[in-house]
Design a protein around this motif. Structure first.
Motif, mmCIF file in Angstrom:
data_model
loop_
_atom_site.group_PDB
_atom_site.id
_atom_site.type_symbol
_atom_site.label_atom_id
_atom_site.label_comp_id
_atom_site.label_asym_id
_atom_site.label_seq_id
_atom_site.Cartn_x
_atom_site.Cartn_y
_atom_site.Cartn_z
ATOM 1 N N CYS A 77 -40.320 43.960 36.390
ATOM 2 C CA CYS A 77 -39.732 44.688 35.268
ATOM 3 C C CYS A 77 -39.046 43.743 34.279
ATOM 4 O O CYS A 77 -39.188 43.874 33.060
ATOM 5 C CB CYS A 77 -38.750 45.736 35.784
ATOM 6 S SG CYS A 77 -39.516 47.090 36.702
ATOM 7 N N TRP A 78 -38.316 42.736 34.804
ATOM 8 C CA TRP A 78 -37.658 41.774 33.931
ATOM 9 C C TRP A 78 -38.664 40.940 33.156
ATOM 10 O O TRP A 78 -38.481 40.647 31.968
ATOM 11 C CB TRP A 78 -36.740 40.870 34.753
ATOM 12 C CG TRP A 78 -35.391 41.455 35.014
ATOM 13 C CD1 TRP A 78 -34.912 41.965 36.195
ATOM 14 C CD2 TRP A 78 -34.330 41.611 34.073
ATOM 15 N NE1 TRP A 78 -33.643 42.420 36.043
ATOM 16 C CE2 TRP A 78 -33.244 42.207 34.747
ATOM 17 C CE3 TRP A 78 -34.190 41.292 32.726
ATOM 18 C CZ2 TRP A 78 -32.042 42.514 34.123
ATOM 19 C CZ3 TRP A 78 -32.987 41.590 32.091
ATOM 20 C CH2 TRP A 78 -31.925 42.189 32.787
ATOM 21 N N THR A 79 -39.763 40.561 33.813
ATOM 22 C CA THR A 79 -40.791 39.764 33.130
ATOM 23 C C THR A 79 -41.448 40.548 32.007
ATOM 24 O O THR A 79 -41.629 40.044 30.892
ATOM 25 C CB THR A 79 -41.856 39.310 34.144
ATOM 26 O OG1 THR A 79 -41.229 38.558 35.204
ATOM 27 C CG2 THR A 79 -42.901 38.428 33.467
ATOM 28 N N ILE A 80 -41.797 41.799 32.286
ATOM 29 C CA ILE A 80 -42.422 42.637 31.256
ATOM 30 C C ILE A 80 -41.463 42.870 30.095
ATOM 31 O O ILE A 80 -41.846 42.804 28.919
ATOM 32 C CB ILE A 80 -42.892 43.967 31.876
ATOM 33 C CG1 ILE A 80 -44.026 43.711 32.886
ATOM 34 C CG2 ILE A 80 -43.369 44.931 30.790
ATOM 35 C CD1 ILE A 80 -44.462 44.939 33.638
ATOM 36 N N SER A 81 -40.206 43.115 30.416
ATOM 37 C CA SER A 81 -39.212 43.339 29.359
ATOM 38 C C SER A 81 -39.042 42.096 28.494
ATOM 39 O O SER A 81 -38.920 42.186 27.264
ATOM 40 C CB SER A 81 -37.876 43.734 29.984
ATOM 41 O OG SER A 81 -38.000 44.904 30.764
ATOM 42 N N LEU A 82 -39.044 40.916 29.136
ATOM 43 C CA LEU A 82 -38.915 39.671 28.378
ATOM 44 C C LEU A 82 -40.104 39.439 27.458
ATOM 45 O O LEU A 82 -39.944 39.019 26.301
ATOM 46 C CB LEU A 82 -38.748 38.498 29.347
ATOM 47 C CG LEU A 82 -38.534 37.112 28.722
ATOM 48 C CD1 LEU A 82 -37.260 37.106 27.883
ATOM 49 C CD2 LEU A 82 -38.458 36.047 29.800
ATOM 50 N N LEU A 83 -41.312 39.721 27.950
ATOM 51 C CA LEU A 83 -42.508 39.563 27.107
ATOM 52 C C LEU A 83 -42.471 40.516 25.919
ATOM 53 O O LEU A 83 -42.820 40.137 24.789
ATOM 54 C CB LEU A 83 -43.766 39.806 27.955
ATOM 55 C CG LEU A 83 -44.107 38.735 28.994
ATOM 56 C CD1 LEU A 83 -45.316 39.162 29.810
ATOM 57 C CD2 LEU A 83 -44.378 37.390 28.331
ATOM 58 N N ILE A 84 -42.066 41.748 26.165
ATOM 59 C CA ILE A 84 -41.978 42.721 25.069
ATOM 60 C C ILE A 84 -40.954 42.260 24.035
ATOM 61 O O ILE A 84 -41.174 42.351 22.824
ATOM 62 C CB ILE A 84 -41.627 44.113 25.623
ATOM 63 C CG1 ILE A 84 -42.790 44.656 26.476
ATOM 64 C CG2 ILE A 84 -41.318 45.090 24.489
ATOM 65 C CD1 ILE A 84 -42.477 45.953 27.172
ATOM 66 N N LEU A 85 -39.824 41.725 24.513
ATOM 67 C CA LEU A 85 -38.799 41.231 23.593
ATOM 68 C C LEU A 85 -39.307 40.060 22.762
ATOM 69 O O LEU A 85 -39.066 39.981 21.547
ATOM 70 C CB LEU A 85 -37.558 40.822 24.385
ATOM 71 C CG LEU A 85 -36.373 40.276 23.582
ATOM 72 C CD1 LEU A 85 -35.869 41.329 22.606
ATOM 73 C CD2 LEU A 85 -35.265 39.826 24.511
ATOM 74 N N LEU A 86 -40.055 39.133 23.403
ATOM 75 C CA LEU A 86 -40.615 38.004 22.661
ATOM 76 C C LEU A 86 -41.614 38.461 21.606
ATOM 77 O O LEU A 86 -41.653 37.921 20.491
ATOM 78 C CB LEU A 86 -41.271 37.021 23.636
ATOM 79 C CG LEU A 86 -40.322 36.245 24.559
ATOM 80 C CD1 LEU A 86 -41.123 35.391 25.536
ATOM 81 C CD2 LEU A 86 -39.375 35.367 23.761
ATOM 82 N N LEU A 87 -42.441 39.451 21.956
ATOM 83 C CA LEU A 87 -43.403 39.981 20.986
ATOM 84 C C LEU A 87 -42.692 40.624 19.806
ATOM 85 O O LEU A 87 -43.122 40.490 18.653
ATOM 86 C CB LEU A 87 -44.333 40.979 21.668
ATOM 87 C CG LEU A 87 -45.348 40.394 22.667
ATOM 88 C CD1 LEU A 87 -46.137 41.514 23.338
ATOM 89 C CD2 LEU A 87 -46.301 39.438 21.968
ATOM 90 N N ILE A 88 -41.612 41.330 20.085
ATOM 91 C CA ILE A 88 -40.859 41.960 19.001
ATOM 92 C C ILE A 88 -40.255 40.900 18.082
ATOM 93 O O ILE A 88 -40.312 41.009 16.849
ATOM 94 C CB ILE A 88 -39.771 42.882 19.587
ATOM 95 C CG1 ILE A 88 -40.413 44.078 20.296
ATOM 96 C CG2 ILE A 88 -38.831 43.371 18.491
ATOM 97 C CD1 ILE A 88 -39.433 44.956 21.034
ATOM 98 N N ILE A 89 -39.685 39.836 18.688
ATOM 99 C CA ILE A 89 -39.099 38.761 17.873
ATOM 100 C C ILE A 89 -40.169 38.064 17.047
ATOM 101 O O ILE A 89 -39.975 37.773 15.854
ATOM 102 C CB ILE A 89 -38.367 37.757 18.787
ATOM 103 C CG1 ILE A 89 -37.165 38.431 19.455
ATOM 104 C CG2 ILE A 89 -37.918 36.535 18.002
ATOM 105 C CD1 ILE A 89 -36.480 37.554 20.484
#
Length: 261
Positions: A77-89
């Motif tokens: 869950c943390w990995t997926i959330s981090l990837l989504i955050l990077l894509l948003i940035i």
């Protein structure tokens, strides 16, 4: 004593008067149970009741595996959330760059075409030497373009490459037009067949040629130079002649370009 009748007495049912039995709990002691079957405090000291159910090895293993699974799920869950955050940035940065700099693809046009040499070699290959003048235009107001090594400009007749040559390195500023003279040379196999096809097309006065561009460039945003990309495109030309040592009239030209990362 033949007249005497034998008397038959029925057996008494044992259930009518049951024999008293000895109680399991000593007289004078009390035993009380609730709905859960827990013994009262008055139970004799020599009677032991086990409250906990028996444990089995597989139950212990199942309990031990639950924390590991929950930890693994949290990591995913943390990995997926981090990837989504990077894509948003990243998307936010791209949107800001697009709004501020408004990037546009440079375009090119063919000014003139001249054939210096077009002949058959002894090995029946077709030797061609073209001189092409093109105009490169940078329409961006805030973006500069560095033309790097490894560029290629080539002339094709249908699926046969006639000649090719490099575009020189240079820097193109904002909204700048630069004229480039490029010398193209090459040899093609099956030259006899290819030359016959060109001469046959020349009789119609409309010879289709393709000018293909493949140029590596670096984009300059202010003081920042971005990663190298490639500008690729094709100009579909219609010329009237293939006469050597004379400028050829370009009747039609249609160019399309795009960027490859």
């Amino acid at each position: 004593m033949a007249d005497q009748h034998t008397k038959i007495h029925p057996l008494k049912d044992k259930t009518e008067n049951p024999q008293p039995t000895r109680p399991l709990v000593p007289k004078g002691s009390s035993f009380k149970s609730d709905n859960q079957g827990q013994p009262s405090s008055a139970m004799p000291s020599n009677v032991h009741v086990q409250n906990n159910p028996p444990s089995f090895p597989f139950m212990d293993l199942r309990r031990a595996s639950k924390p590991k699974r929950s930890c693994w799920c949290r990591c995913i869950c943390w990995t997926i959330s981090l990837l989504i955050l990077l894509l948003i940035i990243l998307g936010f940065i791209v949107a800001v760059i697009y709004i501020v700099f408004q990037p546009k693809i440079p375009n090119y046009s063919v000014d003139n075409l001249r054939i210096s040499d077009l002949r058959l070699n002894f090995d029946l290959s077709l030797y061609a030497r073209f001189n092409v003048r093109i105009t490169a235009y940078n329409p961006n107001k805030k973006i500069g373009i560095y033309y790097e090594k490894g560029s290629q400009l080539s002339v094709w007749y249908k699926s046969s490459k006639l000649c090719q040559g490099p575009i020189p390195k240079f820097y193109q500023g904002h909204q700048n037009r630069t004229k480039l003279d490029v010398a193209l040379t090459g040899q093609s196999q099956y030259g006899n067949t290819l030359l016959s096809a060109l001469q046959e097309a020349q009789q119609t006065g409309r010879i289709p040629l393709d000018l293909k561009i493949n140029v590596p460039v670096r984009i300059e945003l202010g003081n920042l130079k971005l990663k190298k990309v490639r500008i690729v495109g094709n100009c579909a030309l219609i010329v009237d002649s293939l006469s050597t040592n004379s400028f050829i009239s370009i009747k039609a030209s249609t160019c399309k370009f795009n960027v490859k990362l």
